[in-house]
Design an enzyme around this catalytic site. Structure first.
Site, PDB file in Angstrom:
ATOM      1  NE  ARG A 149      -8.953   7.626  -3.151  1.00  0.00           N
ATOM      2  CZ  ARG A 149      -8.271   7.384  -2.048  1.00  0.00           C
ATOM      3  NH1 ARG A 149      -6.971   7.212  -2.101  1.00  0.00           N
ATOM      4  NH2 ARG A 149      -8.866   7.318  -0.875  1.00  0.00           N
ATOM      5  CB  SER A 181      -0.914   0.032   1.223  1.00  0.00           C
ATOM      6  OG  SER A 181      -1.799  -1.049   1.169  1.00  0.00           O
ATOM      7  CB  THR A 200      -1.468   5.007   4.554  1.00  0.00           C
ATOM      8  OG1 THR A 200      -2.271   4.877   3.409  1.00  0.00           O
ATOM      9  CG2 THR A 200      -0.819   6.367   4.612  1.00  0.00           C
ATOM     10  CB  THR A 225      -0.656   6.104   0.852  1.00  0.00           C
ATOM     11  OG1 THR A 225      -1.485   4.951   0.762  1.00  0.00           O
ATOM     12  CG2 THR A 225      -1.320   7.253   0.114  1.00  0.00           C
ATOM     13  CB  THR A 254      -3.956   5.043   8.231  1.00  0.00           C
ATOM     14  OG1 THR A 254      -3.933   4.039   7.202  1.00  0.00           O
ATOM     15  CG2 THR A 254      -4.362   4.410   9.545  1.00  0.00           C
ATOM     16  N   GLY A 255      -6.623   4.929   6.660  1.00  0.00           N
ATOM     17  CA  GLY A 255      -7.987   4.440   6.463  1.00  0.00           C
ATOM     18  C   GLY A 255      -8.597   5.065   5.230  1.00  0.00           C
TER      19      GLY A 255
HETATM   20  N1  ASP Z   1      -5.699   6.944   3.537  1.00  0.00           N
HETATM   21  C1  ASP Z   1      -5.233   6.256   2.355  1.00  0.00           C
HETATM   22  C2  ASP Z   1      -6.020   6.717   1.176  1.00  0.00           C
HETATM   23  O1  ASP Z   1      -7.230   6.849   1.285  1.00  0.00           O
HETATM   24  C3  ASP Z   1      -5.349   4.772   2.439  1.00  0.00           C
HETATM   25  C4  ASP Z   1      -4.803   4.123   3.646  1.00  0.00           C
HETATM   26  O2  ASP Z   1      -4.632   4.732   4.684  1.00  0.00           O
HETATM   27  O3  ASP Z   1      -4.531   2.941   3.559  1.00  0.00           O
HETATM   28  O4  ASP Z   1      -5.457   6.876   0.127  1.00  0.00           O
END
Ligand code: ASP
Length: 325
Positions: free
Chosen positions: A215, A85, A187, A205, A238-239
């Site tokens: 995106r 990721s 991330t 990330t 993160t998320g």
């Molecule tokens: N926050 C990151 C994103 O939406 C993804 C992640 O944290 O894994 O690109």
């Protein structure tokens, strides 16, 4: 880094104990000793990124600058093909292109960011150059690539065979939805406090796996994926980036700390806002980390399963954050 899934499986037996211990005393690992006014060098990062913390600690824990620490720390993950990721080895977008987002912020409030950047293994270092060599904050896409190449970065193929095979498999159903706590949320966001008492942050990330081409998530957006104010502290996220963008979570957390909240309270309030305003929250994960100038840490997420690594006083520990659900 070994995959988080492996880590969570390995630590499943100990999870209850860790989660309980963490919930009961969420700030303790990062708590300043009473009466101490010395800065407490600290490195705090999302997920089980202990190796990245090691690299950052080699700088921040040894007299170096927090900014160098966070850059060196997250570069280890960007270079790791096993982390799917971030950087090299990251999962591609739905068309098979690895596109990267990153940002960095120093103790003076300067910041730099790249988004939708392809072919460059270390977007965090390009983001740092944007900060240091241009009058701008964000460079995107082709322009960011051109800037990186002009500054000596090599053009590389970042799609590993493993990531390509998984993408081929994904194309059979082409189902696009965020999956809670699997490696599509891996991330790395990192905060460091150095011996001089200065703080810096970084976030990098490859974003959501199989995203629509173009995106951009929260990670390269200052105040969403990461924010630092050296008077107060910093936060990383993160998320699901879309959820973080809608709440500008890390800026919010720093402002809440400025108003007197502890890092833990501020993370909890930022998650509470997402839960109260975003109906779909049961189906996605967001995790926040925060660090104040005293070296006190906080961590909180919507769903269980968000872990973080805290390096302080020569101990580098992974712990599971408390969660709202
Ligand atoms: N926050 C990151 C994103 O939406 C993804 C992640 O944290 O894994 O690109």
């Amino acid at each position: 880094m070994s995959s988080r899934r492996k880590f969570l499986a390995q630590s499943a037996i100990g999870t209850l104990g860790i989660a309980f211990g963490n919930y009961a005393c969420a700030n303790k690992p990062g708590q300043e000793p009473m009466g101490s006014s010395e800065p407490v060098p600290t490195v705090l990062s999302t997920w089980n990124n202990q190796a990245a913390n090691e690299a950052a600690w080699a700088v921040a824990g040894k007299g170096g600058r927090a900014l160098d620490a966070v850059e060196q720390g997250v570069r280890t993950v960007e270079a790791d093909p096993e982390d799917m990721s971030v950087g090299y080895g990251g999962r591609p977008d739905r068309d098979g292109h690895v596109t990267l987002d990153a940002c960095i912020m120093d103790e003076t409030g300067n910041c730099g960011s790249v988004c939708f950047l392809e072919h460059i293994k270390h977007p965090i270092s390009v983001a740092r150059l944007v900060m240091e060599k241009t009058p701008h904050v964000i460079l995107a896409g082709e322009g960011a690539l051109q800037f990186a190449l002009e500054n000596g970065f090599q053009k590389e193929d970042l799609l590993t065979e493993k990531a390509r095979q998984e993408w081929e498999e994904w194309k059979k159903t082409s189902e696009y939805k965020p999956v809670i706590n699997i490696e599509s949320h891996d991330t790395i966001g990192m905060l460091a406090l150095d011996q001089q008492g200065n703080m810096a942050g970084a976030c990098t990330t490859s974003g959501l796996a199989y995203k629509i081409r173009g995106r951009v998530g929260d990670s390269p957006i200052i105040g969403a994926g990461m924010y630092v104010d050296n008077e107060v502290g910093g936060a990383v996220a993160t998320g699901l980036g879309e959820a973080v963008l809608k709440s500008l979570g890390t800026f919010l957390i720093v402002e809440l700390m400025r108003q007197g909240m502890s890092p833990q309270q501020a993370c909890e309030e930022a998650i509470r806002r997402i839960i109260s305003k975003q109906e779909g929250h049961k189906d996605f994960q967001v995790g926040f980390l925060a660090l104040n100038k005293k070296g006190e840490a906080g961590a909180y997420s919507i769903q269980p399963g968000f872990s973080y690594a805290l390096y302080q006083r020569d101990e580098n520990k992974v712990q599971e954050a408390a969660s709202a659900l």
